[in-house]
Design a protein around this motif. Structure first.
Motif, PDB file in Angstrom:
ATOM      1  N   GLU A  41       0.788  -1.222   0.000  1.00 45.75           N
ATOM      2  CA  GLU A  41       0.000   0.000   0.000  1.00 45.75           C
ATOM      3  C   GLU A  41       0.821   1.273   0.000  1.00 45.75           C
ATOM      4  OE1 GLU A  41      -3.227  -0.029   2.766  1.00 45.75           O
ATOM      5  OE2 GLU A  41      -4.028  -1.897   1.962  1.00 45.75           O
ATOM      6  N   LEU A  42       2.151   1.190   0.127  1.00 44.99           N
ATOM      7  CA  LEU A  42       2.975   2.394   0.115  1.00 44.99           C
ATOM      8  C   LEU A  42       4.372   2.053  -0.391  1.00 44.99           C
ATOM      9  CD1 LEU A  42       2.920   5.430   0.955  1.00 44.99           C
ATOM     10  CD2 LEU A  42       4.025   4.706   3.064  1.00 44.99           C
ATOM     11  N   VAL A  78       5.087  13.059   2.487  1.00 46.08           N
ATOM     12  CA  VAL A  78       4.027  13.380   1.539  1.00 46.08           C
ATOM     13  C   VAL A  78       3.554  12.068   0.928  1.00 46.08           C
ATOM     14  CG1 VAL A  78       3.416  14.641  -0.557  1.00 46.08           C
ATOM     15  CG2 VAL A  78       5.099  15.614   1.036  1.00 46.08           C
ATOM     16  N   GLN A  79       2.263  11.800   1.050  1.00 46.87           N
ATOM     17  CA  GLN A  79       1.678  10.581   0.479  1.00 46.87           C
ATOM     18  C   GLN A  79       0.788  10.967  -0.698  1.00 46.87           C
ATOM     19  OE1 GLN A  79       0.077   7.659   3.199  1.00 46.87           O
ATOM     20  NE2 GLN A  79      -1.508   7.080   1.727  1.00 46.87           N
ATOM     21  N   LEU A  80       1.021  10.321  -1.836  1.00 46.32           N
ATOM     22  CA  LEU A  80       0.295  10.599  -3.068  1.00 46.32           C
ATOM     23  C   LEU A  80      -0.235   9.291  -3.631  1.00 46.32           C
ATOM     24  CD1 LEU A  80       3.109  12.858  -4.563  1.00 46.32           C
ATOM     25  CD2 LEU A  80       1.071  13.643  -3.340  1.00 46.32           C
ATOM     26  N   SER A  88      -0.134   3.723  -2.641  1.00 46.59           N
ATOM     27  CA  SER A  88       0.322   5.104  -2.729  1.00 46.59           C
ATOM     28  C   SER A  88       1.833   5.145  -2.830  1.00 46.59           C
ATOM     29  CB  SER A  88      -0.091   5.878  -1.474  1.00 46.59           C
ATOM     30  OG  SER A  88      -1.473   5.828  -1.268  1.00 46.59           O
ATOM     31  N   ILE A  89       2.350   6.336  -3.133  1.00 43.54           N
ATOM     32  CA  ILE A  89       3.784   6.568  -3.048  1.00 43.54           C
ATOM     33  C   ILE A  89       4.032   7.562  -1.928  1.00 43.54           C
ATOM     34  CG2 ILE A  89       4.221   6.032  -5.470  1.00 43.54           C
ATOM     35  CD1 ILE A  89       4.565   9.102  -5.930  1.00 43.54           C
ATOM     36  N   ALA A  90       5.230   7.494  -1.357  1.00 43.85           N
ATOM     37  CA  ALA A  90       5.647   8.454  -0.338  1.00 43.85           C
ATOM     38  C   ALA A  90       6.880   9.174  -0.864  1.00 43.85           C
ATOM     39  CB  ALA A  90       5.971   7.748   0.970  1.00 43.85           C
ATOM     40  N   ILE A  91       6.819  10.496  -0.856  1.00 45.24           N
ATOM     41  CA  ILE A  91       7.985  11.315  -1.159  1.00 45.24           C
ATOM     42  C   ILE A  91       8.221  12.197   0.049  1.00 45.24           C
ATOM     43  CG2 ILE A  91       7.584  11.263  -3.658  1.00 45.24           C
ATOM     44  CD1 ILE A  91       6.473  14.135  -3.428  1.00 45.24           C
ATOM     45  N   LEU A 106       8.217   1.239 -11.559  1.00 49.38           N
ATOM     46  CA  LEU A 106       6.905   1.481 -10.961  1.00 49.38           C
ATOM     47  C   LEU A 106       5.862   1.321 -12.062  1.00 49.38           C
ATOM     48  CD1 LEU A 106       7.844   4.632  -8.896  1.00 49.38           C
ATOM     49  CD2 LEU A 106       7.245   2.389  -7.969  1.00 49.38           C
ATOM     50  N   GLN A 107       4.748   0.707 -11.745  1.00 46.43           N
ATOM     51  CA  GLN A 107       3.760   0.435 -12.785  1.00 46.43           C
ATOM     52  C   GLN A 107       2.350   0.613 -12.265  1.00 46.43           C
ATOM     53  OE1 GLN A 107       4.634  -2.830 -15.407  1.00 46.43           O
ATOM     54  NE2 GLN A 107       2.507  -3.467 -15.444  1.00 46.43           N
TER      55      GLN A 107
END
Length: 158
Positions: A41-42, A78-80, A88-91, A106-107
């Motif tokens: 999930e992240l 930052v979660q997007l 989601s991704i985290a930056i 990433l897909q």
């Protein structure tokens, strides 16, 4: 016992004392044994400029901005989330030791690759032409740091 010393849960799913679905402890039944679901999930994506990356993912790639928290002077999270995705991704800063731009592969999956390409290009994303393979149709793009993404339309199943 399962390998690694873990124990399988043997309580049947039909027991009225167990919730039908609980997001924190969802289970599935396999071969008569209830097993735990492990959901991705992240995923951390390393970036050099958090604000620039956030603007790219939200304004150009169309991701949802879920969270933007400054935890301390060293940590910003930052979660997007891509639209319709459970992952989601985290930056941010202080959340990964990976080098900015080092993530490849990433897909995301879409139902219509032509529409996805048109949407991304219309938002200003430099996106490849559609490429056809036996395992799907793809377009590719990268964020400002070079983290690379594939967008796939899965072929119809026979």
């Amino acid at each position: 016992m399962l390998s690694g010393g873990s124990r399988a849960v043997t309580q049947p799913l039909a027991d009225e004392n167990w919730p039908e679905f609980d997001i924190a402890w969802s289970h599935r039944q396999r071969e008569g044994v209830v097993t735990m679901d492990f959901k991705l999930e992240l995923v951390a994506v390393p970036v050099s400029d958090v604000d620039k990356a956030k603007a790219f993912y939200v304004e150009r790639a169309g991701f949802n901005a879920d969270h933007d928290h400054v935890v301390s002077d060293e940590i910003r999270f930052v979660q997007l989330t891509p639209p319709g995705s459970a992952c989601s991704i985290a930056i941010g800063t202080g959340i990964s030791r990976m080098r900015p731009g080092s993530v490849e592969g990433l897909q995301v999956v879409v139902s219509d690759i032509e529409a996805a390409r048109e949407e991304l290009a219309g938002r200003g994303v430099e996106v490849s032409e559609v490429q056809d393979f036996p395992w799907g149709r793809f377009v590719y793009f990268s964020d400002p740091d070079g983290n690379s993404w594939a967008v796939q339309q899965i072929p119809p199943r026979p």
